[in-house]
Design a protein around this motif. Sequence first.
Motif, PDB file in Angstrom:
ATOM      1  N   ARG A  13       8.623  -1.441  -0.576  1.00 12.64           N
ATOM      2  CA  ARG A  13       7.379  -1.357   0.194  1.00 12.64           C
ATOM      3  C   ARG A  13       6.156  -1.204  -0.711  1.00 12.64           C
ATOM      4  N   PHE A  16       2.964   0.617   0.151  1.00 11.86           N
ATOM      5  CA  PHE A  16       2.953   2.071   0.144  1.00 11.86           C
ATOM      6  C   PHE A  16       2.938   2.635  -1.276  1.00 11.86           C
ATOM      7  N   PHE A  81       6.369  -1.439   9.211  1.00 11.71           N
ATOM      8  CA  PHE A  81       5.955  -0.288   8.417  1.00 11.71           C
ATOM      9  C   PHE A  81       6.695   0.998   8.778  1.00 11.71           C
ATOM     10  N   THR A  82       7.482   0.979   9.829  1.00 10.87           N
ATOM     11  CA  THR A  82       8.165   2.191  10.285  1.00 10.87           C
ATOM     12  C   THR A  82       9.619   1.884  10.604  1.00 10.87           C
ATOM     13  N   LEU A 207       2.096   6.692  11.557  1.00 10.96           N
ATOM     14  CA  LEU A 207       3.378   6.066  11.245  1.00 10.96           C
ATOM     15  C   LEU A 207       4.545   6.714  11.983  1.00 10.96           C
TER      16      LEU A 207
END
Length: 312
Positions: A13, A16, A81-82, A207
């Motif tokens: 990721r 992040f 994203f989660t 998130l």
Amino acid sequence: MLSRLGAWVKEFRLVFLLFAVIPMATGSIVAYNYYPGQFSVSYFILSLIAIVLLHAGTIAFNDFFDYWTGADRINKERTPFTGGTGLLIDGTLKPAHVLVAGSLCFLLCITIGMYIVLTRSPIVFLFGVVGVGLGAFYTAPPLKLAYRLLGEITWFLSFPLTALGALFTQAPPASLAALGGMADVVVTTVVVMLPAAFLGTAGFFVLEFPDYNADRVAKKLGVVVLLGKRKTISMYVLTCVLAYLSIIAAVAFQYLPVSGLTALITIPLFGWVWTGLKKFLETPVRLVPYIVVGAGAIYLSCAIVMVALFFG
């Protein structure tokens, strides 16, 4: 199916990983402002590599242990994203391989950190131990910090701790007396990191919304599970308010130049995310555009603060 390289890029990721750079760069800027003659580009690069490896290891461990506990396997509302990367769920990557990759990241981070400790600044050892401990045990047993309402606190503290680690890498105190004489620069480092810490935590809350149902079943206790969605929206607003108040206070007390107030232009972006949280309270998978805008607003705010700090 993703290519092998593409799968690993997705696993770590990269979007992040940039969060890890913010406090490291900010602490380095403060060090340069106060001690320009001591600043080392080579140690800056080593610190950058170490913190990225630390964050990468944390991400890999998080993906593995959330899969292992079942939090990601039962998640029916996964987003890009989660809910984990989904790479373990669909079999693209093997859990053992992800665990080994995360462990290797931590090992390389520790190796670089020990080199810095031995050649530059022994005090960095304390920050390294705390950083690796918080990262490794964020979801790993026996601590499982993210499962015990400590995930948000860990995330918040990681910002000033990383910045201070970067500061002491660039400006190693020669003695305890010298460390005491650095009180002003230490306070400056913490104060200018507060906006990023608050905004990063606000983004963390967002998130958690898509993972609410899965986290509740898996007994992963975060703010959203503990307080519920509506109260967490209030927490989100409060955290954003504290972030902008910290910017204003930093300027008022001359820890940041007046140009740092330019970061206030991002307020409407966080306001838009707030409207999304209210609108899609029961359908959090539709929060993806708001997550993207929120992340962009955090990066923009932090970039403005760092530029103001550097040129101010």
